[in-house]
Design a protein around this motif. Structure first.
Motif, short mmCIF file in Angstrom:
data_model
loop_
_atom_site.label_atom_id
_atom_site.label_comp_id
_atom_site.label_asym_id
_atom_site.label_seq_id
_atom_site.Cartn_x
_atom_site.Cartn_y
_atom_site.Cartn_z
N ASN A 113 34.07 34.51 45.03
CA ASN A 113 34.40 35.55 44.08
C ASN A 113 33.85 35.23 42.69
N LEU B 180 43.53 38.73 47.13
CA LEU B 180 42.73 37.82 47.96
C LEU B 180 43.43 36.47 48.13
N GLU C 241 37.82 31.64 46.21
CA GLU C 241 37.65 31.60 44.76
C GLU C 241 36.20 31.41 44.35
N THR D 156 39.84 35.70 40.08
CA THR D 156 39.99 36.03 41.50
C THR D 156 41.19 36.95 41.70
#
Length: 280
Positions: A207, A185, A204, A181
């Motif tokens: 992604n 982000l 998470e 990740t």
């Protein structure tokens, strides 16, 4: 050298004693687990075998269209399954599919949470890594024997061996997706006051979804690769005609049963595979 060979460490005897202890103390647990797993596989098999074959094929074609959003996928799915019906391996295919669905479900239910945990705690992954390496490298027949002793002949020892063989894939790939990740982000989530659980669910896991889906397809392929091994301990399915063809040197039967396995593998892979760019 003679001194070394003359003082053999009785590892095999220790392992045998451990299994004798398990059988002597936890046999009701293993019997209950075997009954539960057999029931699950039986329900899946019943759901696949009770309707007419054409109805199941149409359902799979509709699911293929839902997953891929094009006409090629359902047409190829229907054509492949109709070919299996024509070859006379429909019943064996549904039995194999039930085993694959059950083993994949168990692997994903166990593997995804363990992969997330391994991504969050490096020391846990360090402890898991040699076990995962062992599960992937040890010859299948080695852990097929204790599975046979604990669960007896039938589908369940084949399911257990399949889960042991395929489980490292979702664990490793889920962890890889979580740890990959982007930091930006995560920082954005922290800036907006996201809790650890919110960051996991909203940042998470989305992604990591391509990696998790890759783990799913890998689990399906690994499960299908075990159908012949599972047939050695009494599991029904496409592995049975393959073994019979091997024992009788029946090339025609072996090619037909092998083709059915390949068709099933291609169909299941196309259901869940995510192409480059994150598209199905």
């Amino acid at each position: 050298m003679e001194w070394i060979t003359g003082h053999k460490i009785p590892i095999g005897h220790y392992g045998e004693a451990a299994f004798d202890w398990l059988i002597g103390n936890f046999l009701p647990f293993f019997d209950a687990l075997s009954a539960g797993l057999s029931a699950i596989i039986g329900w899946i098999t019943y759901a696949l075998e009770t309707p007419p074959a054409l109805g199941v094929i149409l359902a799979f074609a509709a699911f293929a269209f839902l997953m891929r959003r094009n006409l090629a996928a359902p047409l190829m799915t229907a054509a492949g399954l109709l070919l299996i019906v024509n070859l006379g391996y429909w019943r064996e295919t549904t039995q194999t599919l039930a085993l694959v669905i059950a083993s994949t479900f168990v692997c994903m239910v166990i593997g995804v949470p363990l992969g997330i945990l391994a991504a969050r705690r490096q020391w846990i992954y360090n402890a898991m890594r040699p076990v995962l390496d062992l599960m992937q490298t040890i010859p299948t027949f080695v852990y097929l024997i204790p599975a046979l002793i604990l669960f007896g002949l039938g589908t369940v020892p084949g399911l257990v061996a399949t889960v042991i063989f395929a489980l490292p894939a979702p664990i490793r790939l889920t962890r890889l997706g979580i740890v990959s990740t982007p930091g930006a982000l995560l920082e954005a989530g922290d800036a907006f006051g996201a809790t650890g659980f919110q960051r996991l669910v909203n940042i998470e896991i989305p992604n990591a979804l391509p990696q998790i889906m890759a783990g799913l397809t890998q689990t399906i392929m690994l499960s299908l690769s075990m159908v012949v091994i599972a047939a050695l301990v009494g599991a029904p399915g496409l592995g049975v005609p393959v073994l019979r063809a091997l024992n009788t040197v029946d090339i025609a039967r072996g090619l037909e049963a092998g083709l059915a396995i390949v068709i099933l593998a291609i169909i299941l892979d196309r259901f869940f595979r995510i192409d480059e760019g994150g598209t199905r």
